[in-house]
Design a protein around this motif. Structure first.
Motif, mmCIF file in Angstrom:
data_model
loop_
_atom_site.group_PDB
_atom_site.id
_atom_site.type_symbol
_atom_site.label_atom_id
_atom_site.label_comp_id
_atom_site.label_asym_id
_atom_site.label_seq_id
_atom_site.Cartn_x
_atom_site.Cartn_y
_atom_site.Cartn_z
ATOM 1 N N GLN A 77 0.828 -1.201 0.000
ATOM 2 C CA GLN A 77 0.000 0.000 0.000
ATOM 3 C C GLN A 77 0.863 1.252 0.000
ATOM 4 O OE1 GLN A 77 -2.509 -0.441 3.450
ATOM 5 N NE2 GLN A 77 -3.930 -1.778 2.382
ATOM 6 N N THR A 78 0.511 2.177 -0.878
ATOM 7 C CA THR A 78 1.205 3.458 -0.941
ATOM 8 C C THR A 78 1.101 4.149 0.409
ATOM 9 O OG1 THR A 78 0.574 3.626 -3.258
ATOM 10 C CG2 THR A 78 1.340 5.648 -2.207
ATOM 11 N N GLY A 79 2.180 4.717 0.860
ATOM 12 C CA GLY A 79 2.196 5.409 2.152
ATOM 13 C C GLY A 79 2.536 4.494 3.314
ATOM 14 N N LYS A 80 2.440 3.191 3.104
ATOM 15 C CA LYS A 80 2.772 2.240 4.163
ATOM 16 C C LYS A 80 4.020 1.439 3.818
ATOM 17 C CE LYS A 80 -1.899 1.808 5.925
ATOM 18 N NZ LYS A 80 -2.952 0.900 6.350
ATOM 19 N N THR A 81 4.793 1.948 2.846
ATOM 20 C CA THR A 81 6.005 1.264 2.426
ATOM 21 C C THR A 81 7.165 2.236 2.314
ATOM 22 O OG1 THR A 81 5.562 1.575 0.072
ATOM 23 C CG2 THR A 81 4.713 -0.430 1.054
ATOM 24 N N ILE A 82 8.347 1.667 2.347
ATOM 25 C CA ILE A 82 9.565 2.418 2.080
ATOM 26 C C ILE A 82 10.085 1.867 0.756
ATOM 27 C CG2 ILE A 82 11.917 2.920 2.854
ATOM 28 C CD1 ILE A 82 10.816 2.222 5.738
ATOM 29 N N ALA A 83 10.233 2.728 -0.241
ATOM 30 C CA ALA A 83 10.684 2.299 -1.560
ATOM 31 C C ALA A 83 11.927 3.091 -1.951
ATOM 32 C CB ALA A 83 9.577 2.516 -2.593
ATOM 33 N N ARG A 84 12.892 2.398 -2.564
ATOM 34 C CA ARG A 84 14.139 3.039 -2.976
ATOM 35 C C ARG A 84 14.619 2.483 -4.313
ATOM 36 N NH1 ARG A 84 12.736 5.915 0.479
ATOM 37 N NH2 ARG A 84 13.822 6.564 2.342
ATOM 38 N N THR A 85 15.388 3.316 -5.012
ATOM 39 C CA THR A 85 16.141 2.874 -6.180
ATOM 40 C C THR A 85 17.585 3.304 -5.962
ATOM 41 O OG1 THR A 85 15.824 4.914 -7.427
ATOM 42 C CG2 THR A 85 14.198 3.183 -7.774
ATOM 43 N N LEU A 86 18.497 2.626 -6.608
ATOM 44 C CA LEU A 86 19.904 3.010 -6.601
ATOM 45 C C LEU A 86 20.239 3.480 -8.006
ATOM 46 C CD1 LEU A 86 22.773 3.110 -5.366
ATOM 47 C CD2 LEU A 86 23.026 0.721 -6.099
ATOM 48 N N SER A 87 20.935 4.604 -8.093
ATOM 49 C CA SER A 87 21.284 5.158 -9.395
ATOM 50 C C SER A 87 22.751 5.549 -9.437
ATOM 51 C CB SER A 87 20.465 6.418 -9.688
ATOM 52 O OG SER A 87 19.099 6.135 -9.629
ATOM 53 N N LEU A 88 23.332 5.376 -10.604
ATOM 54 C CA LEU A 88 24.663 5.895 -10.896
ATOM 55 C C LEU A 88 24.503 6.831 -12.083
ATOM 56 C CD1 LEU A 88 26.722 2.589 -10.640
ATOM 57 C CD2 LEU A 88 26.653 4.444 -8.959
ATOM 58 N N LEU A 89 24.957 8.068 -11.949
ATOM 59 C CA LEU A 89 24.826 9.068 -13.008
ATOM 60 C C LEU A 89 26.208 9.597 -13.365
ATOM 61 C CD1 LEU A 89 22.436 9.740 -10.609
ATOM 62 C CD2 LEU A 89 21.567 10.909 -12.596
ATOM 63 N N LYS A 90 26.590 9.444 -14.615
ATOM 64 C CA LYS A 90 27.866 9.975 -15.092
ATOM 65 C C LYS A 90 27.574 11.304 -15.779
ATOM 66 C CE LYS A 90 30.883 7.126 -16.571
ATOM 67 N NZ LYS A 90 31.664 6.165 -17.369
ATOM 68 N N VAL A 91 28.174 12.375 -15.234
ATOM 69 C CA VAL A 91 27.884 13.730 -15.689
ATOM 70 C C VAL A 91 29.139 14.355 -16.294
ATOM 71 C CG1 VAL A 91 27.034 16.001 -14.938
ATOM 72 C CG2 VAL A 91 26.260 13.933 -13.773
#
Length: 167
Positions: A77-91
């Motif tokens: 359920q939205t609001g009852k979870t912790i969600a994450r992504t990992l990103s690598l950005l080369k700038v």
């Protein structure tokens, strides 16, 4: 609307193929998919993000429960979870903008993990929305490459996702 599903499966070869095959056979698109072992090495957790309505998600849940190596399916359920992504950005970096890019990274809570004369690679772990914000802030400097994981999510609170087999 996007829905995040947590799917506990037996950790065996071919299980990912069975689950993803179920989606493709029924014409459901997977927006994000992340798989990893759990605290029990015999069980893997798939975090799957799908776009659709409640009926579609309900159908996917029912179909997943019919797949033999699937132990438990739960739509988070939205609001009852912790969600994450990992990103690598080369700038792309020029001498004049190096300090600005470092400030943006610091402000967003990102880490610089590699730097050359012409580029900086930034590591960032946060919500998909904040990841989009960081990407938008860095885009004017010239993003050369982006690598993002799928969403991983866990329910808030003290209770773990329980399995039918009590693993």
């Amino acid at each position: 609307m996007k829905y995040t599903m947590s799917v506990l499966v037996e950790n065996h070869p071919g299980v990912l193929s069975k689950v993803s095959g179920l989606f493709s056979r029924r014409g459901f698109n997977i927006d994000s998919l992340a798989v990893g072992i759990t605290e029990d090495p015999a069980i893997s957790r798939m975090t799957i993000v799908v776009d659709g309505d409640e009926y579609t998600v309900e159908q996917v849940e029912k179909q997943l429960n019919k797949v033999i190596p699937v132990i438990k399916v739960k739509t988070l359920q939205t609001g009852k979870t912790i969600a994450r992504t990992l990103s690598l950005l080369k700038v792309s970096v020029t001498a004049g903008y190096r300090a600005e890019i470092m400030r943006i990274a610091e402000l967003m809570g990102a880490r610089i993990v590699d730097a050359t004369r012409t580029t900086m690679t930034i590591e960032f772990s946060d919500t998909p929305e904040r990841t989009d914000t960081l990407e938008a802030l860095l885009r004017p400097y010239g993003i050369k490459e982006i690598v993002r994981t799928g969403v991983i999510a866990i329910e808030k609170g003290p209770d773990p996702t329980r399995t039918a087999k009590n693993y």
